[in-house]
Structure formats: structure tokens, C-alpha cells
Scaffold this active site. Structure first.
Site, PDB file in Angstrom:
ATOM      1  N   HIS A 108     -15.489 -10.748  -7.203  1.00 38.87           N
ATOM      2  CA  HIS A 108     -14.305 -11.171  -6.450  1.00 38.87           C
ATOM      3  C   HIS A 108     -14.358 -12.686  -6.225  1.00 38.87           C
ATOM      4  O   HIS A 108     -15.414 -13.252  -5.961  1.00 38.87           O
ATOM      5  CB  HIS A 108     -14.219 -10.431  -5.114  1.00 38.87           C
ATOM      6  CG  HIS A 108     -12.881 -10.588  -4.475  1.00 38.87           C
ATOM      7  ND1 HIS A 108     -12.512 -11.738  -3.818  1.00 38.87           N
ATOM      8  CD2 HIS A 108     -11.804  -9.768  -4.434  1.00 38.87           C
ATOM      9  CE1 HIS A 108     -11.265 -11.610  -3.385  1.00 38.87           C
ATOM     10  NE2 HIS A 108     -10.815 -10.427  -3.745  1.00 38.87           N
ATOM     11  N   GLU A 157      -6.896 -11.502 -10.835  1.00 35.89           N
ATOM     12  CA  GLU A 157      -6.457 -11.991  -9.524  1.00 35.89           C
ATOM     13  C   GLU A 157      -6.435 -13.521  -9.514  1.00 35.89           C
ATOM     14  O   GLU A 157      -7.479 -14.157  -9.324  1.00 35.89           O
ATOM     15  CB  GLU A 157      -7.422 -11.511  -8.437  1.00 35.89           C
ATOM     16  CG  GLU A 157      -7.464 -10.009  -8.266  1.00 35.89           C
ATOM     17  CD  GLU A 157      -7.952  -9.635  -6.879  1.00 35.89           C
ATOM     18  OE1 GLU A 157      -7.206  -8.971  -6.161  1.00 35.89           O
ATOM     19  OE2 GLU A 157      -9.061 -10.027  -6.515  1.00 35.89           O
ATOM     20  N   GLY A 163      -4.060 -13.501  -0.747  1.00 35.43           N
ATOM     21  CA  GLY A 163      -3.849 -13.688   0.691  1.00 35.43           C
ATOM     22  C   GLY A 163      -2.834 -14.751   1.050  1.00 35.43           C
ATOM     23  O   GLY A 163      -2.738 -15.157   2.207  1.00 35.43           O
ATOM     24  N   SER A 194      -1.556 -10.779  -3.315  1.00 34.15           N
ATOM     25  CA  SER A 194      -0.330 -10.641  -2.518  1.00 34.15           C
ATOM     26  C   SER A 194       0.566  -9.488  -2.999  1.00 34.15           C
ATOM     27  O   SER A 194       1.794  -9.627  -3.045  1.00 34.15           O
ATOM     28  CB  SER A 194       0.439 -11.960  -2.478  1.00 34.15           C
ATOM     29  OG  SER A 194      -0.336 -12.949  -1.824  1.00 34.15           O
ATOM     30  N   GLY A 215      -5.372  -6.288  -1.116  1.00 33.73           N
ATOM     31  CA  GLY A 215      -6.194  -6.709   0.013  1.00 33.73           C
ATOM     32  C   GLY A 215      -5.474  -6.465   1.322  1.00 33.73           C
ATOM     33  O   GLY A 215      -5.498  -5.361   1.867  1.00 33.73           O
ATOM     34  N   GLY A 216      -4.779  -7.491   1.816  1.00 35.01           N
ATOM     35  CA  GLY A 216      -4.130  -7.433   3.133  1.00 35.01           C
ATOM     36  C   GLY A 216      -3.302  -6.181   3.378  1.00 35.01           C
ATOM     37  O   GLY A 216      -3.389  -5.577   4.450  1.00 35.01           O
TER      38      GLY A 216
HETATM   39  P1  PGA Z   1      -4.400  -9.816  -1.074  1.00 33.45           P
HETATM   40  O1  PGA Z   1      -5.907  -9.739  -1.634  1.00 33.45           O
HETATM   41  O2  PGA Z   1      -3.713  -8.543  -1.509  1.00 33.45           O
HETATM   42  O3  PGA Z   1      -4.559  -9.926   0.412  1.00 33.45           O
HETATM   43  O4  PGA Z   1      -3.771 -11.008  -1.687  1.00 33.45           O
HETATM   44  C1  PGA Z   1      -6.182  -9.205  -2.898  1.00 33.45           C
HETATM   45  C2  PGA Z   1      -7.677  -9.260  -3.161  1.00 33.45           C
HETATM   46  O5  PGA Z   1      -8.317 -10.234  -2.775  1.00 33.45           O
HETATM   47  O6  PGA Z   1      -8.242  -8.333  -3.759  1.00 33.45           O
END
Ligand code: PGA
Length: 235
Positions: A108, A157, A163, A194, A215-216
């Protein structure tokens, strides 16, 4: 009516039927009580593959919950030691994760940036996970990133999209995932950065994208369920 038309249009956009993968990355979040509350609200029978990746301290609770309730979810660790069992204080190694998780996330961008994880370190981690007979979800910044052999899922990613609320365009994400598929044996490539209930359909209807890493939006059970059900309607 308009909504039904949109769904059927999205369905026809799919070049082939695929079983989507949705992975939830909780990162460094939630107390034990908060994790229990999340699980209580996460009652779902999805037709997508769900991989839940909470922090190490929550893995046993999740294993128990999944096994007791016969949930169709798989479990992933967010990291693993590059060392084997032994005198490595504080490390959680791949052997220790056997029987607890099916998946281990490696590479990551937050670990690359904040923990100085290099390609060499990531290759060692992947090797430890494979020795333990577990599967790897390997994260990359773009199609130029080094991908160790043997990983089952790759997640594209872009760092600037993580984020920030600014996702990649579905078309560009599709191009990058296609390029990743051309250079690796990983059979599945996800998009992450995101991803929200409102935009998930635009990514998973792209022909090369096999799912999403979230993530979020995975931290709130209602939002995560909404995101999963958007995918369930088109897979
Ligand atoms: P995010 O994070 O959906 O909050 O952008 C994705 C991730 O880091 O795996």
C-alpha cells in the site's frame, strides 16, 4: 424508472459478466467496540466477493464473526512482516496469519511512503505470504510499478486519489488496469482511490476493472453496504 434504465444501460456496458471483488481497507482505524458495532450493522448477502481488511487487532473478532455467522466474506491483513517466525519483537509474520486470514495486502502506498517500504522489502513480504500458503492483494501506483510474481490480485491506486475525494477517471483507470494485466499473471486487477457509492458503478463497468479497493467509504457500514449493493446490481 430512470434509475432502472441507468442500471440496464450499465449492464449492457459490461463487456463480459464478471464476479466483482470489493475489498475494504480500514487502515489504522476503530477501537474494538467500534469494530463490533460495525459488524452488528453489516448484515449482507452480497453476490460480489468481499474482502475485509481491518487492523491486526480486529482480525480474530472478524474471523469469529465470519465463521459463527457463516458470512460469505473473506478476511485480509493490511500488512505482514518480511521476516519469518523468531526474534523480531512486534512483528506479525505470515505463519502467524495462517488460519486467521485468506489474504494479505502488500505494497500500500501509505506503507511505501511512511514506512519506507522498498520494492525489495515488498518482494520479501510477498515471498513470506506465498510460503505460508496465503493470497496477496498487491497495491501499485501505476502500470510502471514492480509487481512480484505470484500475486493473485493487484490494486491500481494512484497516490493523488487516495483519501482526497478526487478519483481517477474510469477510462484512465481502465487503461492502467489493462496495462497491468498485460505485464502480470495476476488474474484480477482492482481500482482504488476515493471510491464511493456514487462513483463505484463507473469503475466496475469498465471492461478491465475487476472490482475496487475502498478505504474511507468502508469505515461506515451503511456507506459500504450501499457501495456493495450498487455493484451487486450490475454484477
Ligand atoms: P480511499 O482509500 O478509498 O479512502 O481513497 C483507498 C485505499 O487507500 O486503499
Amino acid at each position: 424508472m430512470v434509475y432502472n434504465n441507468r442500471i440496464s444501460k450499465l449492464k449492457t456496458q459490461m463487456s463480459n459478466m464478471k464476479k466483482l471483488v470489493i475489498a475494504g481497507n480500514w487502515k489504522s482505524n476503530k477501537t474494538i467496540d467500534e469494530a463490533q458495532n460495525w459488524l452488528r450493522q453489516f448484515n449482507l448477502q452480497p453476490n460480489t466477493k468481499i474482502i475485509l481488511c481491518p487492523a491486526f487487532i480486529h482480525l480474530q473478532l472478524f474471523r469469529w464473526f465470519i465463521d459463527t455467522n457463516k458470512c460469505p466474506f473473506e478476511l485480509g491483513a493490511q500488512d505482514v512482516s518480511r521476516f519469518p517466525s523468531g526474534a523480531y519483537t512486534g512483528e506479525v509474520n505470515a505463519h502467524m496469519l495462517k488460519g486467521l486470514v485468506e489474504w494479505v495486502m502488500v505494497g500500500h502506498s501509505e506503507r511505501r511512503a511512511h514506512l519506507q517500504e522498498t520494492d525489495a522489502i515488498l518482494a520479501q513480504k510477498v515471498a513470506r505470504v506465498k510460503e505460508a500458503g496465503l493470497k496477496v492483494l498487491f497495491c501499485v501506483e501505476d502500470e510502471k510499478s514492480v509487481i512480484p510474481s505470484g500475486v493473485e490480485i493487484v490494486a491500481y491506486e494512484p497516490v493523488w486519489a487516495i483519501g482526497t475525494g478526487k478519483s481517477d477517471t474510469p477510462e484512465n483507470a481502465n487503461m492502467v488496469t489493462s496495462a497491468i494485466k498485460a505485464k502480470t499473471q495476476a488474474s484480477l486487477v482492482l481500482y482504488g482511490g476515493s471510491v464511493k457509492p456514487e462513483n463505484v458503478a463507473s469503475f466496475v463497468t469498465q471492461p478491465a476493472i475487476d472490482g475496487v479497493l475502498v478505504g474511507g467509504a468502508s469505515l461506515d457500514p451503511e456507506q459500504f453496504k450501499e457501495l456493495i449493493s450498487s455493484c451487486s446490481q450490475i454484477s
